[in-house]
Every structure is written in structure tokens, then in C-alpha cells.
Design an enzyme around this catalytic site. Structure first.
Site, PDB file in Angstrom:
ATOM      1  N   GLY A  16       0.795  -1.223   0.000  1.00  0.00           N
ATOM      2  CA  GLY A  16       0.000   0.000   0.000  1.00  0.00           C
ATOM      3  C   GLY A  16       0.825   1.269   0.000  1.00  0.00           C
ATOM      4  CG  ASP A 147      11.693  -5.770  -6.920  1.00  0.00           C
ATOM      5  OD1 ASP A 147      11.844  -6.860  -6.353  1.00  0.00           O
ATOM      6  OD2 ASP A 147      10.626  -5.125  -6.922  1.00  0.00           O
ATOM      7  CE  LYS A 187       9.143 -14.980  15.107  1.00  0.00           C
ATOM      8  NZ  LYS A 187      10.097 -15.249  16.219  1.00  0.00           N
ATOM      9  CE  LYS A 189      16.516 -11.500  12.845  1.00  0.00           C
ATOM     10  NZ  LYS A 189      17.655 -10.888  13.563  1.00  0.00           N
ATOM     11  CB  THR A 191      11.196  -4.652   9.413  1.00  0.00           C
ATOM     12  OG1 THR A 191       9.800  -4.754   9.102  1.00  0.00           O
ATOM     13  CG2 THR A 191      11.593  -3.184   9.514  1.00  0.00           C
ATOM     14  CD  GLN A 192      16.113  -7.000  13.136  1.00  0.00           C
ATOM     15  OE1 GLN A 192      17.279  -7.392  13.126  1.00  0.00           O
ATOM     16  NE2 GLN A 192      15.238  -7.427  14.045  1.00  0.00           N
ATOM     17  CG  ASP A 240      -4.214  -4.547   8.332  1.00  0.00           C
ATOM     18  OD1 ASP A 240      -3.278  -3.956   7.758  1.00  0.00           O
ATOM     19  OD2 ASP A 240      -4.307  -5.790   8.399  1.00  0.00           O
ATOM     20  CB  CYS A 382     -15.607   4.084 -21.876  1.00  0.00           C
ATOM     21  SG  CYS A 382     -14.361   4.165 -23.182  1.00  0.00           S
ATOM     22  CG  HIS A 516     -13.011   6.462 -18.600  1.00  0.00           C
ATOM     23  ND1 HIS A 516     -13.277   5.167 -18.208  1.00  0.00           N
ATOM     24  CD2 HIS A 516     -12.626   6.393 -19.903  1.00  0.00           C
ATOM     25  CE1 HIS A 516     -13.037   4.347 -19.224  1.00  0.00           C
ATOM     26  NE2 HIS A 516     -12.649   5.061 -20.262  1.00  0.00           N
ATOM     27  CD  GLU A 518     -14.183   5.782 -14.688  1.00  0.00           C
ATOM     28  OE1 GLU A 518     -13.508   5.039 -15.432  1.00  0.00           O
ATOM     29  OE2 GLU A 518     -15.211   6.373 -15.067  1.00  0.00           O
TER      30      GLU A 518
END
Length: 544
Positions: A16, A147, A187, A189, A191-192, A240, A382, A516, A518
Site C-alpha cells: 500500500g 528488485d 517478527k 527480522k 524489516t531488519q 490495518d 465508455c 470516464h 470516475e
């Protein structure tokens, strides 16, 4: 002085970052700052315009005609700042620009390399004109640290961090803190290791935004701070929440904006005015009722393919203080005329979103006919408009062979490329390039509404501007025959060449648009068509 905030992600994808970036932008706005948000995507496509919605989700279109990442939709909805073509860049566009320069001889015979040429191009994009008076530019880096395709982007922002200095640059890293039920522990780890990967390429994040599904124990926060070399107060819990519009208030409660402003030496900034977000949250969590909307599309197995449509429906619910339950209905399921369509029974409103291709199109036309004959509110967008017109031509105007040339050659081209039909004796011309990314009508175009029409009443004006993304147009040669059967062409391009809106004269609410809408809807400014559509669905719910 413009300051730059770089948001990176680690551990896993889909944490997110887009919502986090948008929410932080909203918090800075609520404190009185002017912001702009940008997205740097590492994939090799020039833009997402030719990518499958099943892989990438929706394509978000800007006023100036850019096909961009869907996160730009989040940016616009949370901040109200209209995105531009200069707010989204990909590796493909970077390399395309560099190759064009090299072919022109702009590099004077130099050997073209990732460093400095690619990284310099990325830095130029980040630092390009953000707009007058912008205080903060938030740059989200797509993908996950580690990546291989993202390395040039990380190197570029590393260099920018050095060149701008801590007074003008801040790095925020979004990570995951998984909870292992068997161990009964959260946990740290992953993140570390993620921060270690980031630091190995020379980037030390100042703030860690830690996604989790439960509170982070204070001792775990201390461990993260110690091993990741940040202040304990810089470990921000991103738990969350019930709804994405709860995120700004949740992040403020955890101190994200306070920590960011402390880093920039702006601790005396005014407190944020979150009253509008509180009103939104109150409506979301305590609605006056609910309606069921059937979204009939071909990519319903990937809800992100209709992200802006679904958000705009939510905004329509906010305008009417109701909860909108969105039922994702696969149009392919009733492509066959013998297939039952009872899934639409009990639905208070049907929306037919955009799309491409013949697959699932007949199912959409059957849904349009169901809505037309049963007097169920229906909103075509559309491709949804084009198929609604084809359906009306076949079953109202008696043109049995009516079709769109998107299906192939036809004797009755109700819908086609503008180059395939004429207006009077003049050929309507369009771009005939074979570049599939360059053959569409893209971006904002004006339209003129028919006085006394339903859409004119909804908009409250006769002149509008909306964003487009399509190759095919409704053939004006059939307008007279269709209007004789109650299909009102209530919106046209200012020159009268291109149909923009149709509505059914004898229907409580059946409107279909070529554009569109939206893409311009906001939680604080719901698009009038979506607000009106949900209002009609509320009325329908009382009749069912």
C-alpha cells in the site's frame, strides 16, 4: 523551498505505498502545505496503456492525456491535486528518451551508461517543475527494494539525498511486520533485512512505516529502531484500518506527519485540520442505509481493474449517506444468450464500465437490456456506452445486425473508429499510427449538453470537460433512427461530430457516457453522475 520525500517499499509488494503516499500528502495539506505526488515505475513498458488490467489493474488518465499508474488515482482522490503527465515515469520512458537523445547526437559521442545517464534522467524527472509554491514533492518508488529493475531508481534517489541534503530530502520505508500465530509473536527480522538491503545501496531511511494487523509492542519498536538505525519515534505503526479513508487520521495518531516535520525542522507547523476526514469516516462507518450495485465487467477477478469506478461509487454513497455494496459480476458468464441472468435480480443499480474486445461484450449488452426493460438504474461508461447503444439499435430500433467494428467488419457499424465512417460528405480523420499506445482519444475534452436533458440537470451546466480513453466512437449516421425510439443524444462534442452522452427518455435513470467520469471523482467532491446514480439506486431499493 521545495522538499522531497521518497517512499520505498520492502519485504513484499502490495503493502500500500500508493495509499501511504496519498495519505501523507493529505496530512501535509491538512497542515496548510502545498503538495505534489509522483510515481516512479521500474517496469520497461513506456506507460501502462498497453498492459493487461489483470496484471496491472486500471490505467489512470490525466487531464493532459497521460496513461498512468493507478496510484495516481489515489493521489488525486486524497489530495484533490490533479496529476499531470510529468507525475509518472517508467524505465521504458527513461530509456526511450535516452535512446532518442543518443540518436540525435545530444551526448556528443559519449558511451551511454546507467550511471550517469539513466540516473541523471531519473533525477531530472524528480526535480522537474512541481508547480508554483509547492512545499513537498512526494515520490513513490514502485516495486520492492531488492528488485533488480529498481536499482537505477534507488541509485538516483540516493544521489538526490546527498545533493539535496537532509534539509530537503527524507526517506520513508514501508515494510511488513508479520505475526506468526504458531509462535505467538510479531517478527521484526523481515524489516531488519529490508532496511539492511536499502542501506547496502547507500540509503538510510529516516522513517519506517510498519504495516501490521495488531499493535506493535514497545520492545519490538525499540528493537527495530536499534537494528535499523532510526529514532524509536520514527518507527510508525501502520495498522490495518476499516476503510482506506481512515488512513490519514490513523497515521496522524501514530505521529507520521509529526516525525516527518521534525526531520525537516518544521515542528512548529500548525496542527492538521482533519475535520473533513472525520466527516468522511462518520459517513462510511455509520451510513443511513445501503444499496446493492452490480458492476458487470470482464476483469472482475482483479478488482483493481475497476479501482476508480469502485471508489467513485463509494463517493456517490457518501453524497447520499449510504453504504454501497458492489457486486462484481462477470459479463462472460452470460455472453451466451441462453445463460441465465438472474444474478441481476434484486440489484438496485447496474454499472457497465469500460473495456476492450469482444469477450464479455454480449454479456454487457444483455445487462443493458435487463436494466432498460426492468427500469433498473443503469450507468454505462465508455465501452459500456457503446454497447448500450448497440443493444438499443438491435432491440429498440430494429437494426438486427447492429454492431461495433471492434468485433470485426459489419454492415451496420453503430460504433467504429472515426476513420471508418463519415460525417456528411467529409471524412473524419484520426491518427492512423500502428502504435497501439497512440491511437486513442486521451485526456480532457469538452462536451456540450442538451438543454432540458437529464444530464444537464445532474451537472447543473451545459458545458463540461471530462477525461477520455478510447479508440471507438458512436456513429452519428444512426442518431436520427435511435432518437426516434427514445435514445436521447444528450451530450455531443462542441462541433457536433462526436456523441458523448446518451440517456433513455422513458427510463427513471439510464445514462451512458463516452468518457470516464470516475477519474475526476473525489471523496469530498463526488462526481455528480455517480451521486445521481446512487440516489436513483436508493429510490430503486425502496421499490424492490
Amino acid at each position: 523551498m521545495t522538499r522531497y520525500i521518497f517512499i520505498t517499499g520492502g519485504v513484499v509488494s502490495s503493502l500500500g505505498k500508493g495509499i501511504a503516499s496519498a495519505a501523507l500528502g493529505a496530512l501535509l495539506q491538512a497542515r496548510g502545505y502545498k503538495v505534489r505526488l509522483r510515481k516512479l515505475d521500474p517496469y520497461l513498458n513506456v506507460d501502462p496503456g498497453t498492459m493487461s488490467p489483470r496484471q496491472h489493474g486500471e490505467v489512470f488518465v490525466t487531464d493532459d492525456g497521460a496513461e498512468t499508474d493507478l496510484d495516481l488515482g489515489h493521489y488525486e482522490r486524497f489530495t484533490g491535486v490533479s496529476a499531470r503527465q510529468s507525475d509518472n515515469i517508467t524505465t521504458g520512458r527513461i530509456y526511450s528518451t535516452i535512446i532518442e537523445k543518443e540518436r540525435r547526437g545530444d551526448y556528443l559521442g559519449a558511451t551511454i551508461q546507467v550511471i550517469p545517464h539513466v540516473t541523471n534522467e531519473i533525477k531530472d524527472f524528480v526535480l522537474s517543475d512541481a508547480g508554483e509554491g509547492v512545499d513537498f514533492v512526494l515520490c513513490e518508488i514502485g516495486g520492492t527494494v531488492g528488485d533488480i529493475e529498481g536499482l537505477p531508481f534507488f541509485e538516483a534517489i540516493r544521489q538526490l539525498g546527498q545533493e539535496l541534503g537532509p534539509q530537503r530530502a527524507c526517506f520513508i520505508h514501508l515494510t511488513l511486520l508479520p505475526y506468526i500465530p504458531a509462535a505467538g509473536e510479531m517478527k521484526t527480522k523481515p524489516t531488519q533485512h529490508s532496511v539492511k538491503e536499502l542501506r547496502s545501496i547507500g540509503i538510510q531511511p529516516q522513517i519506517l512505516l510498519c504495516r501490521c494487523d495488531r499493535p506493535i509492542p514497545e520492545n519490538e519498536k525499540g528493537k527495530i529502531a536499534s537494528f535499523c538505525n532510526v529514532r524509536p519515534s520514527s518507527v510508525i505503526e501502520a495498522r490495518d484500518v476499516g476503510h482506506i479513508y481512515d488512513v490519514p487520521a490513523a497515521y496522524h495518531a501514530e505521529g507520521l506527519d509529526d516525525e516527518l516535520l521534525w526531520h525537516f525542522g518544521l515542528s512548529d507547523a500548525p496542527e492538521p485540520d482533519l475535520s473533513q476526514w472525520q466527516r468522511i469516516a462518520e459517513t462510511v462507518h455509520n451510513p443511513d442505509g445501503e444499496v446493492n450495485i452490480g458492476l458487470v465487467g470482464k476483469y472482475v477477478d482483479v478488482p483493481d481493474a475497476y479501482k476508480s469506478v469502485m471508489e467513485a461509487l463509494t463517493h456517490g454513497g457518501l453524497a447520499n449517506t449510504v453504504k454501497v455494496n458492489i457486486n462484481l459480476i462477470d459479463s462472460e458468464a452470460f455472453d451466451d444468450d441462453t445463460a441465465p441472468i438472474d444474478v441481476l435480480e434484486g440489484i438496485h443499480g447496474i454499472i457497465l464500465p469500460g473495456g476492450f474486445g469482444e469477450r464479455g461484450a454480449r454479456g454487457k449488452m444483455r445487462a443493458a437490456r435487463f436494466a432498460r426493460e426492468r427500469k433498473v438504474p443503469c450507468f454505462g461508461i465508455c465501452y459500456g456506452m457503446q454497447l448500450s447503444v448497440v443493444e438499443a439499435a438491435r432491440n429498440l430500433a430494429g437494426i438486427e445486425d447492429a454492431a461495433t467494428t471492434e468485433f470485426g467488419p459489419t454492415e451496420q457499424p453503430i460504433v467504429g473508429l472515426m476513420s471508418e465512417w463519415t460525417k456528411g460528405n467529409e471524412k473524419v480523420t484520426r491518427d492512423e499510427t500502428t502504435d497501439m499506445g497512440g491511437t486513442m482519444r486521451l485526456g480532457a475534452y469538452p462536451a456540450r449538453l442538451k438543454e432540458g436533458s437529464k444530464v444537464a440537470e445532474v451537472y447543473g451546466t451545459l458545458d463540461i470537460s471530462e477525461r477520455h480513453r478510447h479508440r471507438y466512437e458512436v456513429n452519428t449516421d444512426y442518431i436520427e433512427r435511435l432518437e426516434a425510439k427514445g435514445v436521447v443524444f444528450s451530450g455531443m462534442s462542441p462541433d457536433g461530430v462526436l456523441p458523448e452522452i446518451i440517456e433513455l427518455a422513458d427510463h427513471p435513470w439510464f445514462i451512458a457516457v463516452q468518457y470516464h467520469p470516475e477519474l475526476k471523482s473525489r471523496p469530498f467532491e463526488p462526481h455528480p453522475l455517480f451521486a445521481s446514480f446512487i440516489e436513483a439506486a436508493v429510490t430503486q431499493s425502496r421499490l424492490v
